[in-house]
Design an enzyme around this catalytic site. Structure first.
Site, PDB file in Angstrom:
ATOM      1  N   ASP A  64     -29.273 -12.920  -9.227  1.00 22.80           N
ATOM      2  CA  ASP A  64     -27.916 -12.540  -9.620  1.00 22.80           C
ATOM      3  C   ASP A  64     -27.895 -11.054  -9.958  1.00 22.80           C
ATOM      4  O   ASP A  64     -28.758 -10.561 -10.692  1.00 22.80           O
ATOM      5  CB  ASP A  64     -27.490 -13.387 -10.831  1.00 22.80           C
ATOM      6  CG  ASP A  64     -25.991 -13.298 -11.107  1.00 22.80           C
ATOM      7  OD1 ASP A  64     -25.487 -12.164 -11.293  1.00 22.80           O
ATOM      8  OD2 ASP A  64     -25.325 -14.333 -11.155  1.00 22.80           O
ATOM      9  N   ILE A  65     -26.892 -10.358  -9.424  1.00 24.31           N
ATOM     10  CA  ILE A  65     -26.844  -8.903  -9.580  1.00 24.31           C
ATOM     11  C   ILE A  65     -26.503  -8.493 -11.026  1.00 24.31           C
ATOM     12  O   ILE A  65     -26.836  -7.383 -11.452  1.00 24.31           O
ATOM     13  CB  ILE A  65     -25.849  -8.302  -8.561  1.00 24.31           C
ATOM     14  CG1 ILE A  65     -26.187  -6.853  -8.257  1.00 24.31           C
ATOM     15  CG2 ILE A  65     -24.407  -8.473  -8.993  1.00 24.31           C
ATOM     16  CD1 ILE A  65     -25.550  -6.340  -6.978  1.00 24.31           C
ATOM     17  N   ASN A 119     -20.796 -23.730 -12.087  1.00 21.16           N
ATOM     18  CA  ASN A 119     -19.416 -23.548 -12.531  1.00 21.16           C
ATOM     19  C   ASN A 119     -18.502 -23.990 -11.392  1.00 21.16           C
ATOM     20  O   ASN A 119     -18.651 -23.534 -10.263  1.00 21.16           O
ATOM     21  CB  ASN A 119     -19.148 -22.079 -12.875  1.00 21.16           C
ATOM     22  CG  ASN A 119     -20.018 -21.585 -14.015  1.00 21.16           C
ATOM     23  OD1 ASN A 119     -20.338 -22.344 -14.928  1.00 21.16           O
ATOM     24  ND2 ASN A 119     -20.427 -20.329 -13.972  1.00 21.16           N
ATOM     25  N   GLN A 162     -15.993 -20.252 -12.557  1.00 20.74           N
ATOM     26  CA  GLN A 162     -16.409 -19.909 -11.190  1.00 20.74           C
ATOM     27  C   GLN A 162     -15.592 -18.726 -10.699  1.00 20.74           C
ATOM     28  O   GLN A 162     -14.361 -18.742 -10.741  1.00 20.74           O
ATOM     29  CB  GLN A 162     -16.203 -21.109 -10.245  1.00 20.74           C
ATOM     30  CG  GLN A 162     -16.727 -20.840  -8.838  1.00 20.74           C
ATOM     31  CD  GLN A 162     -16.646 -22.066  -7.929  1.00 20.74           C
ATOM     32  OE1 GLN A 162     -16.010 -23.062  -8.269  1.00 20.74           O
ATOM     33  NE2 GLN A 162     -17.298 -21.997  -6.782  1.00 20.74           N
ATOM     34  N   HIS A 174     -22.616 -22.701  -5.956  1.00 16.73           N
ATOM     35  CA  HIS A 174     -23.947 -22.156  -6.264  1.00 16.73           C
ATOM     36  C   HIS A 174     -24.408 -22.657  -7.616  1.00 16.73           C
ATOM     37  O   HIS A 174     -23.604 -22.888  -8.515  1.00 16.73           O
ATOM     38  CB  HIS A 174     -23.929 -20.620  -6.239  1.00 16.73           C
ATOM     39  CG  HIS A 174     -22.849 -20.014  -7.078  1.00 16.73           C
ATOM     40  ND1 HIS A 174     -21.540 -19.960  -6.679  1.00 16.73           N
ATOM     41  CD2 HIS A 174     -22.884 -19.453  -8.310  1.00 16.73           C
ATOM     42  CE1 HIS A 174     -20.812 -19.386  -7.613  1.00 16.73           C
ATOM     43  NE2 HIS A 174     -21.604 -19.085  -8.623  1.00 16.73           N
ATOM     44  N   HIS A 207     -26.652 -21.749 -10.917  1.00 14.47           N
ATOM     45  CA  HIS A 207     -27.283 -20.668 -11.682  1.00 14.47           C
ATOM     46  C   HIS A 207     -28.564 -21.213 -12.311  1.00 14.47           C
ATOM     47  O   HIS A 207     -28.550 -22.281 -12.920  1.00 14.47           O
ATOM     48  CB  HIS A 207     -26.383 -20.231 -12.851  1.00 14.47           C
ATOM     49  CG  HIS A 207     -25.113 -19.572 -12.458  1.00 14.47           C
ATOM     50  ND1 HIS A 207     -24.924 -18.212 -12.568  1.00 14.47           N
ATOM     51  CD2 HIS A 207     -23.949 -20.077 -11.973  1.00 14.47           C
ATOM     52  CE1 HIS A 207     -23.696 -17.906 -12.183  1.00 14.47           C
ATOM     53  NE2 HIS A 207     -23.081 -19.017 -11.813  1.00 14.47           N
TER      54      HIS A 207
HETATM   55  P1  5GP Z   1     -19.779 -17.781 -10.908  1.00 10.91           P
HETATM   56  O1  5GP Z   1     -19.036 -17.065 -11.993  1.00 10.91           O
HETATM   57  O2  5GP Z   1     -18.938 -17.913  -9.649  1.00 10.91           O
HETATM   58  O3  5GP Z   1     -20.370 -19.097 -11.348  1.00 10.91           O
HETATM   59  O4  5GP Z   1     -21.029 -16.888 -10.562  1.00 10.91           O
HETATM   60  C1  5GP Z   1     -21.006 -15.837  -9.656  1.00 10.91           C
HETATM   61  C2  5GP Z   1     -22.236 -14.996  -9.922  1.00 10.91           C
HETATM   62  O5  5GP Z   1     -22.461 -14.180  -8.797  1.00 10.91           O
HETATM   63  C3  5GP Z   1     -22.102 -14.079 -11.128  1.00 10.91           C
HETATM   64  O6  5GP Z   1     -23.097 -14.381 -12.094  1.00 10.91           O
HETATM   65  C4  5GP Z   1     -22.250 -12.681 -10.539  1.00 10.91           C
HETATM   66  O7  5GP Z   1     -22.992 -11.813 -11.369  1.00 10.91           O
HETATM   67  C5  5GP Z   1     -22.946 -12.934  -9.224  1.00 10.91           C
HETATM   68  N1  5GP Z   1     -22.602 -11.980  -8.181  1.00 10.91           N
HETATM   69  C6  5GP Z   1     -21.371 -11.520  -7.883  1.00 10.91           C
HETATM   70  N2  5GP Z   1     -21.417 -10.683  -6.823  1.00 10.91           N
HETATM   71  C7  5GP Z   1     -22.726 -10.615  -6.456  1.00 10.91           C
HETATM   72  C8  5GP Z   1     -23.398  -9.885  -5.418  1.00 10.91           C
HETATM   73  O8  5GP Z   1     -22.823  -9.151  -4.621  1.00 10.91           O
HETATM   74  N3  5GP Z   1     -24.742 -10.052  -5.345  1.00 10.91           N
HETATM   75  C9  5GP Z   1     -25.430 -10.865  -6.201  1.00 10.91           C
HETATM   76  N4  5GP Z   1     -26.741 -10.955  -6.040  1.00 10.91           N
HETATM   77  N5  5GP Z   1     -24.819 -11.563  -7.190  1.00 10.91           N
HETATM   78  C10 5GP Z   1     -23.472 -11.433  -7.310  1.00 10.91           C
END
Ligand code: 5GP
Ligand code: ZN
Length: 153
Positions: free
Chosen positions: A38-39, A94, A101, A107, A109
């Site tokens: 995660d970035i 999420n 999400q 995905h 985590h």
């Molecule tokens: P969500 O909030 O949808 O459960 O999680 C999305 C996750 O993707 C977040 O933790 C966010 O930091 C990560 N993320 C968003 N954009 C990128 C990206 O371009 N590259 C990577 N490696 N992670 C990303």
């Protein structure tokens, strides 16, 4: 005969990562799944794993694809824990905006946790009153019976 094309969304950032159109720090790849860092990590080593095929939410994922991703979780968890020295891990999906999400490509985590880290946990939890617990059981079981793909259904 050629395989049918896996679903892909040209606007989805995770599809772009899966197809190599934008970079990511990948740690595991199979024919059907990809894991990368995660970035914006909650803690260093925060890893995401997802199916290559684009499905927005967990409930839309074909059972066999969900099973494949899930089958990779134990090994990935062991690797992240060993590599980071974490005391524990949160493994979270999420689902939907209200659940946090932000990227609509399902995905998992894998978040390394340390005894004294600054992450807020646990969530506030409530109580069932009267017959609310039994009513909720009834409603969920009814939905499971109604769906043709219910476990054991
Ligand atoms: P969500 O909030 O949808 O459960 O999680 C999305 C996750 O993707 C977040 O933790 C966010 O930091 C990560 N993320 C968003 N954009 C990128 C990206 O371009 N590259 C990577 N490696 N992670 C990303
Ligand atoms: Zn996608």
């Amino acid at each position: 005969m050629s395989q049918p094309q896996a679903p892909q969304d040209p606007h989805c950032i995770f599809c772009k990562i899966v197809h190599g159109q934008i970079p990511a720090t990948k740690v595991l790849e199979t024919s059907q799944a990809v894991a990368f860092l995660d970035i914006h990590p909650v803690n260093p080593g925060h890893t995401l794993i997802l199916p290559r095929a684009h499905h927005a939410h967990l409930g839309e994922l074909p059972d066999d694809l969900a099973a494949h991703v899930a089958s990779l979780l134990p090994r990935l968890c062991r690797a992240v824990r060993a590599a980071t020295g974490a005391d524990g891990l949160n493994v979270i999906v999420n689902n939907g905006r209200s659940a946090g999400q932000t990227i609509d490509h399902v995905h998992w985590h894998i978040i390394p946790r340390f005894r004294d880290d600054a992450v807020n946990w646990p969530w506030p939890q409530g109580e069932y009153v009267g017959d609310e617990l039994g009513q909720m059981q009834f409603r969920i079981e009814q939905e499971l019976r109604a769906s043709s793909d219910a476990v054991g259904g």
